[in-house]
Design a protein around this motif. Structure first.
Motif, mmCIF file in Angstrom:
data_model
loop_
_atom_site.group_PDB
_atom_site.id
_atom_site.type_symbol
_atom_site.label_atom_id
_atom_site.label_comp_id
_atom_site.label_asym_id
_atom_site.label_seq_id
_atom_site.Cartn_x
_atom_site.Cartn_y
_atom_site.Cartn_z
ATOM 1 N N TYR A 30 2.369 29.770 114.728
ATOM 2 C CA TYR A 30 1.396 30.985 114.154
ATOM 3 C C TYR A 30 2.709 30.929 112.883
ATOM 4 N N ALA A 31 3.965 31.141 113.388
ATOM 5 C CA ALA A 31 4.722 31.215 111.974
ATOM 6 C C ALA A 31 4.511 30.199 110.542
ATOM 7 N N TYR A 32 4.244 29.540 110.623
ATOM 8 C CA TYR A 32 4.457 28.212 109.991
ATOM 9 C C TYR A 32 2.345 28.244 109.059
ATOM 10 N N VAL A 33 1.277 28.529 110.246
ATOM 11 C CA VAL A 33 0.051 29.236 109.820
ATOM 12 C C VAL A 33 0.163 29.821 109.541
ATOM 13 N N SER A 34 0.758 30.993 109.522
ATOM 14 C CA SER A 34 0.428 32.287 108.553
ATOM 15 C C SER A 34 1.466 32.731 107.309
ATOM 16 N N GLY A 35 2.190 31.808 107.581
ATOM 17 C CA GLY A 35 3.087 31.677 106.719
ATOM 18 C C GLY A 35 2.453 30.428 105.252
ATOM 19 N N LEU A 36 2.336 29.731 105.008
ATOM 20 C CA LEU A 36 1.569 28.646 104.233
ATOM 21 C C LEU A 36 0.733 29.175 102.978
ATOM 22 N N GLU A 37 1.902 28.808 101.843
ATOM 23 C CA GLU A 37 0.648 29.024 101.286
ATOM 24 C C GLU A 37 0.612 28.374 100.186
ATOM 25 N N ILE B 20 19.420 9.339 108.687
ATOM 26 C CA ILE B 20 17.822 9.866 109.423
ATOM 27 C C ILE B 20 17.295 10.767 109.075
ATOM 28 N N ASN B 21 17.977 11.581 108.081
ATOM 29 C CA ASN B 21 17.144 12.566 106.963
ATOM 30 C C ASN B 21 16.343 11.740 106.076
ATOM 31 N N SER B 22 16.010 10.186 106.230
ATOM 32 C CA SER B 22 15.086 9.778 104.929
ATOM 33 C C SER B 22 13.551 9.884 105.798
ATOM 34 N N TYR B 23 13.790 9.638 107.113
ATOM 35 C CA TYR B 23 12.524 10.310 107.627
ATOM 36 C C TYR B 23 12.049 11.576 107.533
ATOM 37 N N SER B 24 10.467 11.368 107.632
ATOM 38 C CA SER B 24 10.262 12.846 108.054
ATOM 39 C C SER B 24 9.981 14.057 109.390
ATOM 40 N N TYR B 25 10.874 14.673 108.496
ATOM 41 C CA TYR B 25 10.730 15.692 109.613
ATOM 42 C C TYR B 25 8.867 16.419 109.989
ATOM 43 N N ALA B 26 8.060 16.545 108.727
ATOM 44 C CA ALA B 26 6.803 16.444 108.799
ATOM 45 C C ALA B 26 5.722 16.233 109.429
ATOM 46 N N ASP C 95 13.860 24.174 108.073
ATOM 47 C CA ASP C 95 13.017 24.323 107.221
ATOM 48 C C ASP C 95 12.283 23.730 106.339
ATOM 49 N N VAL C 96 11.406 22.842 106.804
ATOM 50 C CA VAL C 96 9.862 22.422 107.048
ATOM 51 C C VAL C 96 9.288 23.166 107.735
#
Length: 393
Positions: free
Chosen positions: A270-277, A207-213, A243-244
């Motif tokens: 919203y949390a992902y976009v505001s925190g992406l560096e 399962i983890n071999s696939y991309s969660y992103a 984690d992603v």
């Protein structure tokens, strides 16, 4: 007289009367009854042995017929009957099963080929249970070969055959929504065995071999899992996805983010976009999502991000305020959001605050005027009522 004496008397009288039943019964009725009882007993014994012989033959025939089963249900029904009859039908049946044991097993494996993994798990467990019962019921015949075969096969059906079926399933699965019930079945089965980790860990690695992103199907699969039914797989997939989404460096596909926005996961976006560096990733995401979704909170999440990218946030925010200048709640929401002051500048920010103040004053004045008009209307209504009463007098 005793039973034996009645029998002797019967035969003595029978000889004298040349087996004339009428005279025999007249002279020794007890003797007749005794003979009838003996004949009845003999008949019952004969019937018992005939019936037993028929059942033995029928069971022996069943051993061969089970190999001709057209469906799993037919096979399982025959095997269940065979397991139940084995301890009652003698060594001949046990010998027949022993001779044909491999053929019986091969038939079972053949009938299982067309089932999905959830059905296979259920049916392998049924067969394993039947094999264990056959092993137990065969011990009375002291046939070590037969007993040990069914004892071992009962275990290897699950530890080897079913394990191979599970492996084939997860190595060829894409883990979509349709796979949730199958994975849950595997988890339930694995947690009933002593080698739980040996069954689940390889599947989790797959399962983890696939991309969660980037894999939208995997996102949907993960969100459809439940703690109670999916257990270890739920914990793994949920943690990997979190984690992603909480990473400040990983890029999440626009397709996944768009799906999340449309299906109740807006706050996570919203949390992902505001925190992406990562500026490259943020720029790419903004090209497809900023000011494209008619979602003020999504746009404000980009504004809240301190990472520098080539986007004119100030123009967009000014346009939103201008286009909605009479919506006091909307403007307040924008102006109170993180980094809006830094984005539009102090002068524009002050102008917006003054506009808010004027709107609030206007709103208060309108409210006071409305209250005064309502009071006047009430007073007029009371005066009219008073005049009507006075005329009646």
């Amino acid at each position: 007289m005793s039973f034996l004496e009645n029998l002797k008397e019967f035969f003595s009288v029978a000889k004298e009367t040349n087996f004339d039943l009428g005279q025999i019964y007249t002279q020794t009725p007890d003797g007749v009854y005794s003979v009838v009882l003996v004949l009845a007993a003999i008949l019952l014994i004969v019937v018992f042995f005939i019936r037993r012989s028929v059942k033995i033959s029928s069971t022996v025939k069943l051993v061969s017929q089970i190999q001709n089963a057209k469906s799993f249900d037919e096979y399982n029904s025959g095997l269940s009957k065979l397991a139940a009859e084995l301890p009652k039908r003698g060594k001949k049946v046990a010998d027949s099963i022993n001779v044909q044991k491999n053929d019986i097993l091969n038939k079972e494996l053949e009938l299982l080929k067309g089932f999905n993994i959830k059905e296979k798990i259920e049916k392998y467990q049924q067969i394993s249970s039947q094999y264990a019962l056959i092993a137990s019921n065969s011990k009375k015949y002291s046939m070590d070969e037969l007993t040990s075969y069914y004892e071992e096969t009962s275990k290897t059906l699950l530890s080897q055959n079913l394990a191979a079926e599970i492996e084939e399933y997860y190595t060829n699965s894409y883990f979509t929504l349709d796979d949730v019930e199958f994975v849950n079945s595997i988890v339930t089965f694995a947690n009933s065995q002593d080698n739980t980790d040996e069954i689940l860990n390889p599947m989790i690695r797959e399962i983890n071999s696939y991309s969660y992103a980037f894999n939208l199907d995997l996102f949907k699969f993960t969100k459809a899992l439940s703690k109670d039914e999916s257990n270890q797989v739920y914990t793994n997939c949920t943690e990997k996805l979190n984690d992603v989404l909480s990473s400040k460096e990983d890029k999440v596909s626009d397709v996944v983010l768009s799906y999340m926005l449309e299906n109740g996961y807006e706050e996570d976006v919203y949390a992902y976009v505001s925190g992406l560096e990562n500026a490259i990733y943020l720029q790419d995401i903004s090209n497809n999502l900023f000011a494209k979704k008619d979602n003020i909170n999504l746009d404000l999440a980009f504004v809240a991000n301190e990472t520098k990218i080539d986007v004119d946030y100030a123009f967009h925010i000014d346009s939103l305020i201008t286009d909605n200048w009479r919506d006091l709640g909307y403007i307040k929401h924008i102006i109170a959001s993180p980094r809006v002051l830094e984005t539009i500048g102090h002068i524009s920010y002050r102008n917006v605050l003054e506009r808010i103040e004027r709107l609030e004053t206007e709103e208060e004045n309108n409210k006071a005027i409305a209250e005064a008009l309502e009071t006047a209307r009430r007073a007029e209504s009371i005066a009219n009522e008073a005049k009507a009463i006075a005329r009646q007098k």
